[in-house]
Enzyme design. Structure first.
Site, PDB file in Angstrom:
ATOM      1  CG  LEU A  10      -1.975  -1.256   1.732  1.00 54.84           C
ATOM      2  CD1 LEU A  10      -2.604  -1.237   2.319  1.00 54.84           C
ATOM      3  CD2 LEU A  10      -2.622  -0.811  -0.071  1.00 54.84           C
ATOM      4  N   GLY A  11       2.344   1.366  -0.225  1.00 52.66           N
ATOM      5  CA  GLY A  11       2.653   2.207  -0.175  1.00 52.66           C
ATOM      6  C   GLY A  11       2.895   3.371  -1.639  1.00 52.66           C
ATOM      7  CB  ILE A  35       1.668  -3.108   8.375  1.00 53.39           C
ATOM      8  CG1 ILE A  35       1.673  -3.406   9.987  1.00 53.39           C
ATOM      9  CG2 ILE A  35       1.369  -2.024   8.807  1.00 53.39           C
ATOM     10  CD1 ILE A  35       2.836  -3.644  10.908  1.00 53.39           C
ATOM     11  CE1 TYR A 139      15.252   3.357   3.586  1.00 49.21           C
ATOM     12  CE2 TYR A 139      15.981   4.895   2.927  1.00 49.21           C
ATOM     13  CZ  TYR A 139      15.067   3.750   2.681  1.00 49.21           C
ATOM     14  OH  TYR A 139      14.809   3.773   1.335  1.00 49.21           O
TER      15      TYR A 139
END
Ligand SMILES: NC(=O)c1ccc[n+]([C@@H]2O[C@H](COP(=O)([O-])OP(=O)(O)OC[C@H]3O[C@@H](n4cnc5c(N)ncnc54)[C@H](O)[C@@H]3O)[C@@H](O)[C@H]2O)c1
Length: 316
Positions: A10-11, A35, A139
């Site tokens: 969904l990103g 998630i 990151y």
């Protein structure tokens, strides 16, 4: 026929990669995982946390998955707010995906790295494929470790794991998820909404960027490339264009002359300053014929058109 799982579906990238894969292999052969819950019907979908191994195992088994595009991750700026959470999500998810892939004989995986793998000690201009890699964000540290794992799983298990160091990606479909290049998307939203944007990096900040259509096409081309031609087992440098925050403002102002942008650098400036400005992706161009199509004028025109249509649809 491949049965594909896309984590983080969904990103910003997943929401464009899933339909592109569905087009290739059929809607029912692509399973999205996130998630979060989707707001609309996007085809087969499971709500699952990738840090939970047993749940992920059940998803792979129940859906007879043969390929994984493992996208889910905590991005750069968000990761600096909670560094160990970023380590946990990024590394435990990757560990689960790789360990389960070995157990379940899933041999083909895509996993994205990032220009964030580089740090202030890497050459900032024409950053080579192979160079000093000393990232200064959590990151970037997870991307460095992830690239090492790609190489390790190739050599130890013969896994066909392919990877790209994406630059900042510009798209209109889903908002970006907390990265340092998010300003290059947000400015388009405000150009059409308030006509005022406060940019969180300085006007002369130059970073490598790419339009999403190029990134998706490149990803699919890499995954379809002849394995014997792929000489990079960590992650390929992949590049399209580099421009300053002010260059982008000026290009948008050709279409929206009353757009006003102020530059108020915050903590994300430090991250941007640690990254390359221009990437040398000659290895990708040589090995699997990578070519980008969108330059700054084309990208700007399409973003304004598509976002305009999206806002008009939301209003009606
Ligand atoms: N967008 C960019 O500009 C960019 C640039 C370089 C690399 N990348 C890489 O591409 C990948 C995808 O990036 P994106 O921009 O689509 O990110 P995003 O933040 O937009 O999407 C990530 C998705 O993962 C989901 N997610 C997070 N933790 C999860 C978990 N534990 N279990 C299941 N789902 C979870 C989120 O809900 C979200 O939908 C990431 O690995 C990122 O590092 C992105």
């Amino acid at each position: 026929m491949s049965k594909i799982l896309v984590t983080g579906s969904l990103g910003q990238i997943g929401s464009e990669l899933v339909p592109a894969l569905q087009k290739k292999v059929g809607k029912d052969n692509v399973v999205g995982l996130d998630i979060r819950e989707p707001k609309e019907d996007i085809g087969p979908f499971v709500n699952q946390n990738t840090t939970e191994r047993e749940g992920l195992k059940a998803v792979l088994k129940d859906n007879d998955i043969t390929q994984i595009y493992h996208l889910c991750s905590i991005l750069s700026a968000k990761g600096e707010l909670r560094p160990w959470q970023a380590w946990h999500v990024n590394m435990d998810s990757m560990r689960n995906v790789l360990a389960l892939a070995v157990d379940m004989d899933i041999k083909k995986i895509f996993w994205p790295s990032s220009i964030a793998v580089f740090g202030p000690t890497s050459p900032r201009n024409n950053t080579p494929q192979k160079t000093i890699i000393e990232p200064t964000t959590m990151y970037g540290v997870t991307k460095m470790a992830g690239e090492g794992l790609c190489n390790y799983y190739f050599h130890k298990y013969g896994m066909d794991i392919r990877s790209l160091r994406y630059p900042g990606l510009i798209s209109y479909k889903a908002p970006p998820g907390g990265g340092t290049t998010d300003y290059a998307v947000a400015v388009f939203y405000e150009a059409l909404k308030s006509k005022n944007y406060s940019c969180f990096v300085s006007k002369d900040t130059v970073l490598p960027m790419m339009y999403m259509d190029d990134a998706i096409r490149g990803t699919l081309e890499l995954m379809e490339a002849d394995k014997s031609k792929l000489s990079v087992k960590t992650s390929y440098n992949m590049s399209a264009l580099s421009f300053s925050a002010e260059d982008l403002t000026k290009e948008i102002q050709k279409h929206v002359p009353d757009l006003k942008v102020t530059y108020e650098p915050d903590e994300r400036q430090k991250i941007a300053d640690s990254w390359p400005q221009v990437i040398d992706d000659s290895r990708a161009r040589k090995d699997w014929d990578w070519k980008h199509e969108f330059d700054l004028p084309k990208l700007t025109k399409v973003m304004l058109e598509k976002l305009g249509e999206k806002f008009a649809k939301e209003k009606s």
